[in-house]
Scaffold this active site. Structure first.
Site, PDB file in Angstrom:
ATOM      1  CB  ILE A   1      -0.931  -0.007   1.238  1.00  0.00           C
ATOM      2  CG1 ILE A   1      -0.132  -0.214   2.527  1.00  0.00           C
ATOM      3  CG2 ILE A   1      -2.010  -1.062   1.088  1.00  0.00           C
ATOM      4  CD1 ILE A   1      -0.964  -0.195   3.798  1.00  0.00           C
ATOM      5  CG  ASP A   2       5.020   0.602  -0.815  1.00  0.00           C
ATOM      6  OD1 ASP A   2       5.843  -0.200  -0.308  1.00  0.00           O
ATOM      7  OD2 ASP A   2       4.598   0.498  -1.988  1.00  0.00           O
TER       8      ASP A   2
ATOM      9  CG  HIS B   1      -3.812  -6.636   0.505  1.00  0.00           C
ATOM     10  ND1 HIS B   1      -2.810  -7.254   1.196  1.00  0.00           N
ATOM     11  CD2 HIS B   1      -4.563  -7.647  -0.024  1.00  0.00           C
ATOM     12  CE1 HIS B   1      -2.953  -8.583   1.107  1.00  0.00           C
ATOM     13  NE2 HIS B   1      -4.014  -8.839   0.359  1.00  0.00           N
TER      14      HIS B   1
ATOM     15  CB  CYS C   1     -17.395   8.965   5.558  1.00  0.00           C
ATOM     16  SG  CYS C   1     -18.496   9.048   7.008  1.00  0.00           S
TER      17      CYS C   1
ATOM     18  CB  CYS D   1     -22.146   9.974   4.926  1.00  0.00           C
ATOM     19  SG  CYS D   1     -20.603  10.841   4.556  1.00  0.00           S
TER      20      CYS D   1
ATOM     21  CB  CYS E   1     -17.036  12.093   7.730  1.00  0.00           C
ATOM     22  SG  CYS E   1     -17.850  12.607   6.212  1.00  0.00           S
TER      23      CYS E   1
ATOM     24  N   GLY F   1       9.202 -11.243  -2.531  1.00  0.00           N
ATOM     25  CA  GLY F   1       9.119 -10.490  -1.275  1.00  0.00           C
ATOM     26  C   GLY F   1       7.810 -10.613  -0.536  1.00  0.00           C
TER      27      GLY F   1
ATOM     28  CB  SER G   1      11.341 -14.613  -0.449  1.00  0.00           C
ATOM     29  OG  SER G   1      11.044 -13.973   0.782  1.00  0.00           O
TER      30      SER G   1
ATOM     31  CB  CYS H   1      13.919  -9.153  -3.699  1.00  0.00           C
ATOM     32  SG  CYS H   1      13.419  -7.745  -2.720  1.00  0.00           S
TER      33      CYS H   1
HETATM   34  N1  APR Z   1      14.516  -9.336   0.017  1.00  0.00           N
HETATM   35  C1  APR Z   1      13.842 -10.508  -0.122  1.00  0.00           C
HETATM   36  N2  APR Z   1      12.854 -10.897   0.728  1.00  0.00           N
HETATM   37  C2  APR Z   1      12.546 -10.049   1.735  1.00  0.00           C
HETATM   38  C3  APR Z   1      13.208  -8.813   1.941  1.00  0.00           C
HETATM   39  C4  APR Z   1      14.222  -8.468   1.019  1.00  0.00           C
HETATM   40  N3  APR Z   1      14.899  -7.311   1.112  1.00  0.00           N
HETATM   41  N4  APR Z   1      12.655  -8.211   3.047  1.00  0.00           N
HETATM   42  C5  APR Z   1      11.706  -9.057   3.515  1.00  0.00           C
HETATM   43  N5  APR Z   1      11.643 -10.143   2.728  1.00  0.00           N
HETATM   44  C6  APR Z   1      10.738 -11.287   2.821  1.00  0.00           C
HETATM   45  C7  APR Z   1      10.494 -11.769   4.229  1.00  0.00           C
HETATM   46  O1  APR Z   1      11.414 -12.784   4.553  1.00  0.00           O
HETATM   47  C8  APR Z   1       9.076 -12.338   4.108  1.00  0.00           C
HETATM   48  O2  APR Z   1       9.112 -13.682   3.638  1.00  0.00           O
HETATM   49  O3  APR Z   1       9.488 -10.822   2.346  1.00  0.00           O
HETATM   50  C9  APR Z   1       8.431 -11.486   3.019  1.00  0.00           C
HETATM   51  C10 APR Z   1       7.484 -10.437   3.587  1.00  0.00           C
HETATM   52  O4  APR Z   1       6.396 -11.139   4.145  1.00  0.00           O
HETATM   53  P1  APR Z   1       5.341 -10.343   5.062  1.00  0.00           P
HETATM   54  O5  APR Z   1       6.061  -9.511   6.041  1.00  0.00           O
HETATM   55  O6  APR Z   1       4.359 -11.359   5.535  1.00  0.00           O
HETATM   56  O7  APR Z   1       4.638  -9.338   4.048  1.00  0.00           O
HETATM   57  P2  APR Z   1       3.541  -9.699   2.967  1.00  0.00           P
HETATM   58  O8  APR Z   1       3.705 -11.086   2.466  1.00  0.00           O
HETATM   59  O9  APR Z   1       3.555  -8.598   1.987  1.00  0.00           O
HETATM   60  O10 APR Z   1       2.181  -9.620   3.842  1.00  0.00           O
HETATM   61  C11 APR Z   1       0.982  -9.821   3.146  1.00  0.00           C
HETATM   62  O11 APR Z   1      -0.217  -9.346   5.181  1.00  0.00           O
HETATM   63  O12 APR Z   1      -0.673  -8.104   7.062  1.00  0.00           O
HETATM   64  C12 APR Z   1      -1.011  -8.302   5.763  1.00  0.00           C
HETATM   65  O13 APR Z   1      -2.034  -6.664   4.446  1.00  0.00           O
HETATM   66  C13 APR Z   1      -0.783  -7.071   4.938  1.00  0.00           C
HETATM   67  O14 APR Z   1      -0.313  -6.968   2.577  1.00  0.00           O
HETATM   68  C14 APR Z   1       0.104  -7.538   3.808  1.00  0.00           C
HETATM   69  C15 APR Z   1      -0.108  -9.034   3.815  1.00  0.00           C
END
Ligand code: APR
Length: 315
Positions: free
Chosen positions: A120-121, A138, A146, A149, A170, A249, A274, A291
């Site tokens: 969401i960035d 997401h 709101c 409304c 709101c 990631g 990852s 990554c």
């Molecule tokens: N390079 C490679 N892998 C990475 C790096 C990096 N620099 N930094 C983190 N990771 C890996 C972590 O090891 C992990 O396996 O990326 C993965 C991130 O997993 P999460 O933290 O669970 O994030 P994400 O999978 O995006 O979460 C999914 O969960 O809470 C909800 O809505 C939220 O969109 C989010 C969703």
């Protein structure tokens, strides 16, 4: 920001990186599924990494169930929890990572089918990924709505409240309430069934004052449906002509995104990039490491040049 630099010896152990590079050269409809891991090199925490993840930080400050911060029922009853913590995940970075740059490179090569991001960035857009090739599974902070409304505003309109850790109400509801308050009062007093006691009346008055609705950013909370176009685009279009899947990631812990690889034809090669391996989804190739490092080496072996200020010249 850590300088992402490919460390040749670290990745050479995976001879499959050459197979992955070969697939990149050959394939034309590449689906890229991404998560918070592609932004961590910018200093944006992911969610589940040990010690550095957003949820681990919440555990250390006493939140026993960190995912409640993004639970829609919790938000309805206690929006202050989200507003007290959301400042840490507000978009606003003016730089994207080499991995965002790699997704943009696939697009420039005419090979990017769609990037399904859980993030969401909004950094995909900053990197130049076209809206038509981006699904924010997401949602995003781009708008806020709101809960009472339905009034929709630009997400930035609630950022000050998020930074101040206070609930954002709101504006349209507030104006309507003010107009009602200013309208000539009808006599709301009840017939005096007993000696008139003005203090009662004040209580009645307080109970009658309607409250403005709470603004919620249009990010998908646990318990909410993903945006419709996620399902339509995935099932009606992309699943039918994808010829390579890159998952980068993400821990693949949150459905339905975590189910996507299982709904794609088995003959389509799946590559996972990852820091940590996954075992609950079958990947043909797993490239483990940062990554940013992996995509730099992948691009090099595919004969492409990935330019980015975080990639040292001698890589
Ligand atoms: N390079 C490679 N892998 C990475 C790096 C990096 N620099 N930094 C983190 N990771 C890996 C972590 O090891 C992990 O396996 O990326 C993965 C991130 O997993 P999460 O933290 O669970 O994030 P994400 O999978 O995006 O979460 C999914 O969960 O809470 C909800 O809505 C939220 O969109 C989010 C969703």
């Amino acid at each position: 920001i850590a300088r992402a630099c490919y460390k040749r010896q670290k990745l050479l152990q995976y001879n499959t990186i050459d197979d992955a590079a070969k697939l990149l050269r050959e394939r034309k409809n590449i689906m890229v599924i991404t998560g918070a891991g592609i932004s961590t090199s910018l200093g944006i925490p992911d969610f589940r990494s040990k010690d550095t993840g957003f949820y681990d930080k919440l555990l250390t400050i006493g939140y026993t169930d960190p995912e409640m911060v993004f639970d829609i029922h919790e938000f309805e009853s206690n929006p202050g929890l989200f507003y007290s913590l959301a400042a840490d995940i507000l978009p606003g970075f003016k730089q994207y990572s080499p991995t965002h740059g790699f997704i943009r490179l696939l697009q420039d090569k005419g090979k990017l089918q769609t990037n399904y991001t859980q993030n969401i960035d909004n950094l995909e857009e900053l990197a130049g990924v076209e809206k038509s090739r981006l699904i924010q599974c997401h949602g995003s902070f781009a708008t806020a709505t709101c809960r009472k409304c339905g009034h929709k505003v630009a997400g930035t309109e609630i950022f000050d409240d998020i930074r101040a850790k206070q609930i954002s109400y709101c504006v349209r509801c507030k104006i309507e309430i003010a107009n009602e308050q200013a309208a000539p009062k009808q006599n709301k007093r009840k017939p005096a069934a007993r000696r008139y006691d003005s203090s009662d009346d004040d209580d009645d008055e307080d109970d009658d004052i309607p409250q403005p609705g709470v603004m919620k950013p249009d990010i998908t909370f646990f318990g909410e449906q993903l945006p419709n176009h996620f399902f339509d685009t995935f099932t009606d279009r992309d699943a039918k002509n994808v010829d390579l899947v890159l998952v980068i990631g993400t821990s693949l812990k949150v459905s339905p995104v975590s189910e996507m690889p299982n709904f794609l034809p088995k003959e389509v090669p799946h590559i996972y990039i990852s820091r940590e391996p996954v075992t609950h989804v079958n990947f043909d190739i797993q490239l483990l490491g940062n990554c940013d490092d992996v995509v730099v080496e992948l691009a090099r072996r595919a004969g492409w040049e990935l330019k980015h200020e975080m990639i040292p010249k001698d890589c």
